[in-house]
Design a protein around this motif. Structure first.
Motif, PDB file in Angstrom:
ATOM      1  N   ALA A   1       0.823  -1.206   0.000  1.00 18.34           N
ATOM      2  CA  ALA A   1       0.000   0.000   0.000  1.00 18.34           C
ATOM      3  C   ALA A   1       0.859   1.259   0.000  1.00 18.34           C
ATOM      4  CB  ALA A   1      -0.926  -0.012   1.217  1.00 18.34           C
ATOM      5  N   VAL A   2       1.892   1.293   0.846  1.00 22.69           N
ATOM      6  CA  VAL A   2       2.704   2.512   0.981  1.00 22.69           C
ATOM      7  C   VAL A   2       3.487   2.798  -0.292  1.00 22.69           C
ATOM      8  CG1 VAL A   2       4.622   3.563   2.227  1.00 22.69           C
ATOM      9  CG2 VAL A   2       2.870   2.308   3.486  1.00 22.69           C
ATOM     10  N   LEU A   3       4.062   1.760  -0.912  1.00 23.59           N
ATOM     11  CA  LEU A   3       4.908   1.978  -2.078  1.00 23.59           C
ATOM     12  C   LEU A   3       4.132   2.026  -3.387  1.00 23.59           C
ATOM     13  CD1 LEU A   3       7.971  -0.281  -1.151  1.00 23.59           C
ATOM     14  CD2 LEU A   3       7.704   2.181  -0.828  1.00 23.59           C
ATOM     15  N   SER A   4       2.957   1.422  -3.414  1.00 28.86           N
ATOM     16  CA  SER A   4       2.164   1.427  -4.646  1.00 28.86           C
ATOM     17  C   SER A   4       1.147   2.560  -4.678  1.00 28.86           C
ATOM     18  CB  SER A   4       1.422   0.092  -4.804  1.00 28.86           C
ATOM     19  OG  SER A   4       2.324  -0.972  -4.894  1.00 28.86           O
ATOM     20  N   ASN A   5       0.664   2.965  -3.515  1.00 33.38           N
ATOM     21  CA  ASN A   5      -0.364   4.007  -3.472  1.00 33.38           C
ATOM     22  C   ASN A   5      -0.128   4.911  -2.263  1.00 33.38           C
ATOM     23  OD1 ASN A   5      -2.664   5.420  -4.205  1.00 33.38           O
ATOM     24  ND2 ASN A   5      -4.023   4.081  -3.015  1.00 33.38           N
ATOM     25  N   PRO A   6       0.976   5.658  -2.250  1.00 34.38           N
ATOM     26  CA  PRO A   6       1.290   6.496  -1.092  1.00 34.38           C
ATOM     27  C   PRO A   6       0.269   7.615  -0.913  1.00 34.38           C
ATOM     28  CG  PRO A   6       2.756   7.006  -2.914  1.00 34.38           C
ATOM     29  CD  PRO A   6       1.974   5.800  -3.329  1.00 34.38           C
ATOM     30  N   THR A   7      -0.036   7.917   0.335  1.00 29.64           N
ATOM     31  CA  THR A   7      -1.020   8.964   0.614  1.00 29.64           C
ATOM     32  C   THR A   7      -0.360  10.273   1.024  1.00 29.64           C
ATOM     33  OG1 THR A   7      -1.197   8.223   2.912  1.00 29.64           O
ATOM     34  CG2 THR A   7      -2.751   7.273   1.331  1.00 29.64           C
ATOM     35  N   ASP A   8       0.875  10.222   1.501  1.00 31.22           N
ATOM     36  CA  ASP A   8       1.543  11.437   1.959  1.00 31.22           C
ATOM     37  C   ASP A   8       2.441  12.004   0.857  1.00 31.22           C
ATOM     38  OD1 ASP A   8       2.187  12.985   4.666  1.00 31.22           O
ATOM     39  OD2 ASP A   8       4.062  12.793   3.537  1.00 31.22           O
ATOM     40  N   THR A   9       2.464  13.321   0.750  1.00 39.20           N
ATOM     41  CA  THR A   9       3.266  13.989  -0.286  1.00 39.20           C
ATOM     42  C   THR A   9       4.744  13.656  -0.154  1.00 39.20           C
ATOM     43  OG1 THR A   9       1.702  15.823  -0.347  1.00 39.20           O
ATOM     44  CG2 THR A   9       3.879  16.223  -1.296  1.00 39.20           C
ATOM     45  N   TYR A  10       5.230  13.579   1.080  1.00 35.48           N
ATOM     46  CA  TYR A  10       6.647  13.272   1.304  1.00 35.48           C
ATOM     47  C   TYR A  10       7.000  11.883   0.769  1.00 35.48           C
ATOM     48  CZ  TYR A  10      11.011  12.374   3.834  1.00 35.48           C
ATOM     49  OH  TYR A  10      12.303  12.057   4.168  1.00 35.48           O
ATOM     50  N   THR A  11       6.130  10.904   1.014  1.00 35.64           N
ATOM     51  CA  THR A  11       6.368   9.551   0.508  1.00 35.64           C
ATOM     52  C   THR A  11       6.395   9.560  -1.011  1.00 35.64           C
ATOM     53  OG1 THR A  11       5.167   8.692   2.418  1.00 35.64           O
ATOM     54  CG2 THR A  11       5.627   7.147   0.652  1.00 35.64           C
ATOM     55  N   ARG A  12       5.450  10.295  -1.599  1.00 39.85           N
ATOM     56  CA  ARG A  12       5.411  10.377  -3.067  1.00 39.85           C
ATOM     57  C   ARG A  12       6.698  11.002  -3.604  1.00 39.85           C
ATOM     58  NH1 ARG A  12       0.187   9.703  -5.150  1.00 39.85           N
ATOM     59  NH2 ARG A  12       0.751  10.843  -7.031  1.00 39.85           N
ATOM     60  N   ASN A  13       7.223  12.012  -2.902  1.00 46.26           N
ATOM     61  CA  ASN A  13       8.465  12.657  -3.344  1.00 46.26           C
ATOM     62  C   ASN A  13       9.642  11.689  -3.267  1.00 46.26           C
ATOM     63  OD1 ASN A  13       7.151  15.060  -3.850  1.00 46.26           O
ATOM     64  ND2 ASN A  13       7.652  15.966  -1.866  1.00 46.26           N
ATOM     65  N   LEU A  14       9.679  10.862  -2.210  1.00 44.32           N
ATOM     66  CA  LEU A  14      10.751   9.869  -2.096  1.00 44.32           C
ATOM     67  C   LEU A  14      10.714   8.893  -3.269  1.00 44.32           C
ATOM     68  CD1 LEU A  14      10.777   8.881   1.710  1.00 44.32           C
ATOM     69  CD2 LEU A  14      12.420  10.314   0.498  1.00 44.32           C
ATOM     70  N   ILE A  15       9.511   8.438  -3.610  1.00 49.91           N
ATOM     71  CA  ILE A  15       9.368   7.484  -4.718  1.00 49.91           C
ATOM     72  C   ILE A  15       9.732   8.146  -6.044  1.00 49.91           C
ATOM     73  CG2 ILE A  15       7.720   6.049  -5.985  1.00 49.91           C
ATOM     74  CD1 ILE A  15       6.264   5.609  -3.319  1.00 49.91           C
ATOM     75  N   GLU A  16       9.297   9.404  -6.214  1.00 51.20           N
ATOM     76  CA  GLU A  16       9.620  10.134  -7.443  1.00 51.20           C
ATOM     77  C   GLU A  16      11.125  10.295  -7.618  1.00 51.20           C
ATOM     78  OE1 GLU A  16       7.756  11.365  -9.812  1.00 51.20           O
ATOM     79  OE2 GLU A  16       5.698  11.524  -9.072  1.00 51.20           O
ATOM     80  N   ALA A  17      11.853  10.395  -6.497  1.00 48.60           N
ATOM     81  CA  ALA A  17      13.297  10.651  -6.557  1.00 48.60           C
ATOM     82  C   ALA A  17      14.124   9.394  -6.757  1.00 48.60           C
ATOM     83  CB  ALA A  17      13.748  11.357  -5.277  1.00 48.60           C
ATOM     84  N   ALA A  18      13.533   8.215  -6.635  1.00 43.36           N
ATOM     85  CA  ALA A  18      14.285   6.959  -6.748  1.00 43.36           C
ATOM     86  C   ALA A  18      14.885   6.834  -8.151  1.00 43.36           C
ATOM     87  CB  ALA A  18      13.383   5.777  -6.448  1.00 43.36           C
ATOM     88  N   PRO A  19      16.212   6.746  -8.284  1.00 39.88           N
ATOM     89  CA  PRO A  19      16.817   6.679  -9.615  1.00 39.88           C
ATOM     90  C   PRO A  19      16.454   5.375 -10.325  1.00 39.88           C
ATOM     91  CG  PRO A  19      18.462   6.243  -7.915  1.00 39.88           C
ATOM     92  CD  PRO A  19      17.215   6.667  -7.203  1.00 39.88           C
ATOM     93  N   GLY A  20      16.149   5.487 -11.602  1.00 34.70           N
ATOM     94  CA  GLY A  20      15.822   4.314 -12.395  1.00 34.70           C
ATOM     95  C   GLY A  20      14.444   3.747 -12.135  1.00 34.70           C
TER      96      GLY A  20
END
Length: 561
Positions: free
Chosen positions: A520-539
């Motif tokens: 749930a957290v990695l596939s459908n994050p609800t917090d903006t900070y979590t989404r930013n972390l996923i967006e920043a993951a290289p590759g």
């Protein structure tokens, strides 16, 4: 996914390496460290050199810089040409003139590359004083301007700061400013983002690309992270055991790798697809953390100060056989929580219950009998293993201290070596006689020797090559399945968290911002900070194992496509 697709065929050739051989000093018949390396880099091009530890990547960069340790390595043949200047035949004086002015290097760990007793502004100005005729005021003005170019905040304050007063990302920006202050033709970056969290890593990669575009610099980027390669490379050379086994433009390498070794490296890269969570039904929680607070500093004799709140009201549970991952940027409080649970530091408030015992309020003496129930694996096994002790002594120390007879402890140590896929006869060796991945296996074996209920892994795989990382993750999985231990896994790499964690807890500035099943957290994050972390993951837009790009939607949803 968008690849860099610029044509460099008409650009100026900056670096030309032909038949480069480097061997052990005084041992001409020994197997060479570098065996016939050929490399070409043009102006404005980013050429990534990838491979596992020991493949020869960093030795190549040291040879180009003329920094091979004379008592250990020596040039045994070949040519290193920098725009018509032959580096391999340069005198020490010529090499000193060459460095910084025409070639500059960013090292992996800026804290060891920067002088701890000099202010960072003075260290940048030192480069100008050695290689230019600028006055003191002109050099300072040029330094402040470069610090602004690398997007450092409040440059006047940071100019007067010492390295330990800056964050890891800020220190790396200082190194970039120092490297580019004289507009070199070639920039060598040796694992400059390995120890950084994903958001800082993204900032540094964007900064290097921005400075490259602004100054037209050729970049030789050394890394073992294929995610980073996918983001920044124009051309890639793959190294194995001192040789380049494959060279190709980035699109060609990622979509149609030719060599088995290249395919092995790509297949080992974890993606953001969370693994299926293990069944937690009918399992009583083994670890229960409630209201955990940790404040550093504070107090004061004449005036009360608030202190730094590193962790605030942290709550979670872990069941036997399950893994909870704590993720976040540097300074988010991840390691603070782990150290509080291990009682390496004493929490300011809260409860920590492990295997039915509340340990947060126990004195050190009261805690001693309970320590065998929770063990930790640190990031750097070379620092956590005693270099003067054999592996046997390291593995036997804990059990013997808790009453196990020496003969029984030695027999168990031999079994543990097999468990972590190392030979029994290696028990008499010392830590320096093993590779980084092997040392981490020994550190895991030492932790498991105590038969703990909880295993804490604090960035335990962040410094390892992707293939070794995959092996260690599989080992932790096997141990957890065999012994049913609960695991607390601290990491800044969301791809690693996706591969090993059942649940994920996201921290930002000491506060838990999201907590739930990894899927749930990695596939459908609800917090903006979590989404930013996923967006920043290289590759994250790439499915490395299947040699194909992902559309942005599937990449964001845990790379499930």
């Amino acid at each position: 996914m968008e690849f860099k697709s610029q044509d460099f065929s008409s650009a100026t050739q900056v670096l030309t390496i032909r038949g480069l051989r480097v061997g052990l000093s005084g041992r001409p018949n020994a197997t060479p460290v570098l065996d016939g390396i050929d490399l070409d880099i043009r102006a404005g091009e980013t050429h990534c050199l990838v491979g596992e530890s020991g493949s020869g990547k960093s030795v190549t960069s040291l040879a180009v810089m003329g920094l091979l340790p004379p008592d250990a390595l020596e040039l045994q043949g070949g040519s290193i040409d920098l725009e018509g200047f032959e580096i391999s035949k340069a005198t020490p004086t010529q090499l000193r003139e060459l460095r910084a002015r025409r070639i500059a290097m960013i090292f992996q760990e800026p804290m060891t590359a920067l002088n701890p007793v000099l202010r960072v502004g003075e260290q940048i100005m030192e480069v100008l004083s050695m290689h230019s005729d600028l006055s003191q005021s002109e050099a300072k003005k040029r330094t402040l301007d470069m610090m602004e170019q690398v997007h450092l905040p409040d440059v006047a304050r940071i100019f007067s700061a010492f390295p330990h007063q800056l964050s890891g990302g800020q220190r790396q920006r200082i190194m970039i400013a120092m490297a580019l202050i004289l507009d070199p033709d070639l920039l060598i970056a040796d694992e400059p983002t390995t120890a950084l969290d994903v958001t800082t890593q993204l900032q540094i990669l964007k900064l290097i690309a921005e400075m490259q575009e602004r100054h037209g610099t050729a970049v030789l980027f050394i890394t073992h992270d294929m995610g980073v390669v996918a983001e920044i490379a124009d051309t890639v050379s793959v190294m194995q055991k001192g040789r380049i086994v494959e060279r190709a433009p980035i699109r060609e390498l990622l979509t149609a790798p030719q060599e088995p070794y290249t395919r092995k490296l790509l297949t080992a890269v974890p993606n953001l697809a969370p693994r299926p969570a293990r069944d937690a039904a009918d399992r009583q929680d083994l670890v229960n953390v409630r209201g955990l607070d940790m404040t550093y500093g504070g107090g004061g004799f004449f005036r009360k100060t608030e202190g730094v709140k590193a962790a605030r009201d942290v709550n979670f549970t872990i069941a036997p056989g399950r893994t909870l991952g704590i993720v976040g940027e540097s300074g988010s409080g991840k390691s603070t929580v782990a150290r509080c649970i291990m009682r390496l530091i004493d929490p300011t408030a809260g409860e920590v219950t492990i295997a039915g015992t509340e340990i947060a309020q126990l004195s050190r003496r009261q805690l001693q009998p309970h320590r065998k129930h929770f063990q930790i694996v640190f990031q750097d096994p070379y620092r956590s293993l005693n270099p003067r002790w054999t592996v046997a002594r390291s593995l036997c120390e804990g059990p013997i201290n808790f009453g196990t007879p020496r003969a029984e402890a030695m027999a168990k140590a031999a079994e543990l070596m097999e468990l972590v896929d190392l030979p029994r006869d290696a028990l008499d060796r010392y830590p320096h006689q093993f590779s980084g991945g092997q040392r981490q296996r020994i550190a895991i074996a030492r932790a498991v020797a105590m038969k703990p209920d909880l295993l804490v892994a604090d960035e335990a795989v962040s410094a390892l090559d992707v293939s070794v990382q995959a092996q260690v993750l599989d080992l932790l999985d096997d141990i957890q399945e065999k012994f049913g231990v609960a695991m607390l896994f601290i990491t800044h790499d969301l791809r690693v968290a996706a591969q090993i964690c059942d649940d994920v807890l996201v921290m930002q500035k000491g506060v838990v911002v999201e907590h739930g099943p990894a899927q749930a957290v990695l596939s459908n994050p609800t917090d903006t900070y979590t989404r930013n972390l996923i967006e920043a993951a290289p590759g994250r837009h790439w499915d490395f194992a299947n040699y194909r790009a992902l559309d942005s939607a599937s990449a964001f949803k845990g790379a499930t496509a």
